[in-house]
Design a protein around this motif. Sequence first.
Motif, mmCIF file in Angstrom:
data_model
loop_
_atom_site.group_PDB
_atom_site.id
_atom_site.type_symbol
_atom_site.label_atom_id
_atom_site.label_comp_id
_atom_site.label_asym_id
_atom_site.label_seq_id
_atom_site.Cartn_x
_atom_site.Cartn_y
_atom_site.Cartn_z
ATOM 1 N N UNK A 37 40.411 49.168 51.316
ATOM 2 C CA UNK A 37 41.409 48.917 50.281
ATOM 3 C C UNK A 37 40.732 48.873 48.916
ATOM 4 N N UNK A 38 41.306 49.581 47.965
ATOM 5 C CA UNK A 38 40.836 49.544 46.580
ATOM 6 C C UNK A 38 42.066 49.546 45.682
ATOM 7 N N UNK A 39 42.389 48.385 45.136
ATOM 8 C CA UNK A 39 43.570 48.244 44.292
ATOM 9 C C UNK A 39 43.273 48.442 42.806
ATOM 10 N N UNK A 40 42.025 48.746 42.444
ATOM 11 C CA UNK A 40 41.624 48.749 41.033
ATOM 12 C C UNK A 40 41.978 50.029 40.298
ATOM 13 N N UNK A 41 42.264 51.126 41.036
ATOM 14 C CA UNK A 41 42.591 52.417 40.440
ATOM 15 C C UNK A 41 41.503 52.882 39.475
ATOM 16 N N UNK A 42 40.255 52.501 39.752
ATOM 17 C CA UNK A 42 39.137 52.963 38.931
ATOM 18 C C UNK A 42 38.895 52.164 37.674
ATOM 19 N N UNK A 43 39.684 51.134 37.425
ATOM 20 C CA UNK A 43 39.559 50.361 36.190
ATOM 21 C C UNK A 43 38.729 49.101 36.427
ATOM 22 N N UNK A 44 37.890 48.763 35.491
ATOM 23 C CA UNK A 44 37.161 47.502 35.548
ATOM 24 C C UNK A 44 38.128 46.335 35.341
ATOM 25 N N UNK A 45 37.820 45.210 35.967
ATOM 26 C CA UNK A 45 38.654 44.027 35.812
ATOM 27 C C UNK A 45 39.332 43.652 37.109
ATOM 28 N N UNK A 46 40.376 42.820 36.987
ATOM 29 C CA UNK A 46 41.047 42.245 38.140
ATOM 30 C C UNK A 46 42.106 43.179 38.714
ATOM 31 N N UNK A 47 42.274 43.115 40.033
ATOM 32 C CA UNK A 47 43.339 43.827 40.727
ATOM 33 C C UNK A 47 43.815 42.952 41.881
ATOM 34 N N UNK A 48 45.101 43.091 42.215
ATOM 35 C CA UNK A 48 45.688 42.218 43.222
ATOM 36 C C UNK A 48 46.733 42.979 44.017
ATOM 37 N N UNK A 49 46.631 42.905 45.351
ATOM 38 C CA UNK A 49 47.630 43.503 46.224
ATOM 39 C C UNK A 49 48.100 42.496 47.248
ATOM 40 N N UNK A 50 49.398 42.503 47.538
ATOM 41 C CA UNK A 50 49.967 41.559 48.503
ATOM 42 C C UNK A 50 51.047 42.264 49.302
ATOM 43 N N UNK A 80 33.596 46.126 38.580
ATOM 44 C CA UNK A 80 32.708 46.425 37.468
ATOM 45 C C UNK A 80 31.922 47.673 37.837
ATOM 46 N N UNK A 81 32.326 48.808 37.297
ATOM 47 C CA UNK A 81 31.654 50.058 37.622
ATOM 48 C C UNK A 81 31.804 50.406 39.085
ATOM 49 N N UNK A 82 30.695 50.569 39.773
ATOM 50 C CA UNK A 82 30.699 50.912 41.192
ATOM 51 C C UNK A 82 30.542 49.688 42.087
ATOM 52 N N UNK A 83 30.978 48.542 41.598
ATOM 53 C CA UNK A 83 30.908 47.295 42.357
ATOM 54 C C UNK A 83 32.279 46.632 42.393
ATOM 55 N N UNK A 84 32.679 46.179 43.579
ATOM 56 C CA UNK A 84 33.933 45.449 43.738
ATOM 57 C C UNK A 84 33.644 44.139 44.459
ATOM 58 N N UNK A 85 34.042 43.038 43.850
ATOM 59 C CA UNK A 85 33.994 41.735 44.492
ATOM 60 C C UNK A 85 35.399 41.426 44.991
ATOM 61 N N UNK A 86 35.512 40.910 46.206
ATOM 62 C CA UNK A 86 36.838 40.775 46.795
ATOM 63 C C UNK A 86 36.993 39.468 47.562
ATOM 64 N N UNK A 87 38.232 39.053 47.668
ATOM 65 C CA UNK A 87 38.651 37.959 48.530
ATOM 66 C C UNK A 87 39.848 38.468 49.315
ATOM 67 N N UNK A 88 39.668 38.647 50.627
ATOM 68 C CA UNK A 88 40.722 39.202 51.478
ATOM 69 C C UNK A 88 40.861 38.333 52.716
ATOM 70 N N UNK A 89 41.976 37.634 52.827
ATOM 71 C CA UNK A 89 42.211 36.774 53.982
ATOM 72 C C UNK A 89 41.177 35.671 54.062
ATOM 73 N N UNK A 90 40.390 35.677 55.144
ATOM 74 C CA UNK A 90 39.373 34.656 55.356
ATOM 75 C C UNK A 90 37.971 35.215 55.100
ATOM 76 N N UNK A 91 37.870 36.178 54.195
ATOM 77 C CA UNK A 91 36.572 36.774 53.867
ATOM 78 C C UNK A 91 36.432 36.916 52.356
ATOM 79 N N UNK A 92 35.222 36.684 51.866
ATOM 80 C CA UNK A 92 34.907 36.885 50.458
ATOM 81 C C UNK A 92 33.592 37.646 50.389
#
Length: 275
Positions: A37-50, A80-92
Motif C-alpha cells: 500500500x502506498x497512499x502518498x501518490x509520490x508526494x512528500x508528507x502525510x498520507x492516510x487511508x481507511x 520523504x523521497x524514497x522512504x515511507x514510515x508507516x503505522x498499519x494495524x498492529x505494526x509500525x
Amino acid sequence: MNNLINASLVVLACSFFSQSVMAQEERSVLVPLPSFEDFTEGHDGWAFGLGLGIEYESAYEGSDEFELELDPVGAVQWRKGDNIFFWAGEAIGWRGLRSKTWLFEVALAFEEGREESDSDDGHLDGLGEGEEGAELVLQLRHAFDDDWRYWFDGRVTAGENGNIGLLGFGRRFGDQSDGSGHELSVAVVFHDSEYANTDFGIDMRQAAASGLQETDLGGGLRSVGVNYHYRHYINDHWEVFAEALYEGYFGDIKDSPITRNNYEAEVGGGFVYVF
C-alpha cells in the motif's frame, strides 16, 4: 426530458472514467506492486487511508474450521523521497527504495495469541490461551528490472514466540506502473522449534488438560505457499483490493494433534478511502 437524462448519464460516466484514468496515470508509488500500500501518490508528507475488509479464512493454524472476519484496514504514512514510515494495524515501521530495484523494510509488529474459543467445535479445549508477543520483521525485495515485473523476497521475523523465515519469488501482471493490477508469488517458509511449538506443540500440562498426546516439534521446513494480490483505483480517493492465500504444511506439523488440515487458506477483499 429523456434525452436530457441520457445525456447527463453519459456525462457522469465519462467523468467517472476520466477520474479513474487520471488517478492511474498520475499516481506515483514507491514500487509498483499491488501487495504494498502506498497512499502518498509520490508526494512528500502525510498520507492516510481507511477502509474495510472481509476475509473467509482458517479459524486458526491447522484448523479445519473456517470463519468470516470483518476488519478495518488502512494505514497512516509519512513519505520523504524514497522512504515511507508507516503505522498499519498492529505494526509500525519503515520502508525504503534503493537503486530502484532494492526495497528494504523494518517493522515492529504485535502478534495476537491463539484462544481456545477460536475453535467453535472445541478442538482447542484444554490448550489454554496462546501467548501474545512483539515481533521484529526484516524484509527485502529485489526486482530483476526497474519495472518490477519479476522479483524475489526474503523475510525474517524474530519474536518472543520464536523465529520464522521466508524465501519467495513473485511476478506482477499488467502494464500499470501505479501499484494497481495483479500479483502472484510463491514462498518457502522455515521456522525454529520455539515457533513451531507455539502453534502446534502440546506440553505436559496441555496434554493432561486436553487429552491430546504430548507433542514436541523441531525446527525446519514449515510450508510452501501461494499468495495472490489485486488492487484497483476507482478514482483519486477510492481503492478496491482482493487477496488469496494457500499455505501447505510440511514436516512435523502434519503429525501434530492440533493439525486437522494440512494447510491454511484465506480469501478476502475490501475497499480503502484515501484522504
